[in-house]
Design a protein around this motif. Structure first.
Motif: not given
Length: 193
Positions: A15-18, A21-22, A100-101, A103
């Motif tokens: 997982i990566y969050k920025e 966005s996930r 991708r979600y 954000g």
């Protein structure tokens, strides 16, 4: 002849969050394009509310059969970074899908590249990477009188017997590393699976 390649022992996730966005990364060992497309379809169904389902895969001993898909992201910002990580980890017969979600804040081209690359790297780092032999499926047919000799020849290889049938004749289905296939073929009564 070198028939060794590196792949995944089992599926893994990253997982990566920025900026809200996930990026959920899913890595799978695969053996065919059809299998890869089936997994992509299942993930699209499971994560139907996500905006993008980007992926890349490599298949074959040298990873020469490959594909990268941006699924609506700007060209080269998703599939190519995913594929780049498959190359960096030197794995083949592997599919990575990054879901991708969004954000609400755009990440820009470089931000997307970093996000897809990092999510993929996280999934591949979590995976157990193993060496496998490229294999060929063979069927060995022999008489009962030849069976002891045949089994002895098979035991000199790293063959995996998947089924055996002992009716009027003996039939052994197996997978053998490509580099050892001639040992089995020299037994006689051998056909491809």
């Amino acid at each position: 002849m070198n028939d060794l390649y590196k792949t995944l022992a089992s599926p893994s996730e990253g997982i990566y969050k920025e900026k809200g966005s996930r990026f959920l990364a899913f890595a799978y060992p695969i053996n065919s394009v059809d299998e890869a497309m089936q997994i992509v379809a299942e993930l699209k169904k499971k994560y139907h509310d996500a905006r993008h389902h980007c992926y890349a895969y490599r298949l074959g001993l040298n990873g020469s059969d490959f594909r990268a898909n941006d699924d609506g992201e700007p060209s080269g910002t998703a599939g190519r970074p995913i594929l780049g990580q498959l190359l960096s980890f030197d794995v083949t017969n592997v599919l990575v899908v990054v879901v991708r979600y969004f954000g609400g804040i755009k990440l820009g081209t470089s931000g997307l590249i970093v996000a897809y690359k990092t999510a993929t790297s996280d999934a591949l780092s979590a995976a157990e990477i193993v060496e496998r032999h490229e294999e060929i499926g063979l069927c060995v047919t022999c008489s009962y009188e030849q069976l002891t000799y045949v089994l002895k020849q098979i035991s000199t290889t790293q063959a995996r017997i998947v089924s055996q049938n002992y009716d009027m004749t003996c039939c052994i289905n197996l997978y053998v590393p490509k580099s050892q296939a001639d040992i089995i073929r020299n037994i006689g009564g051998v056909s491809d699976l």
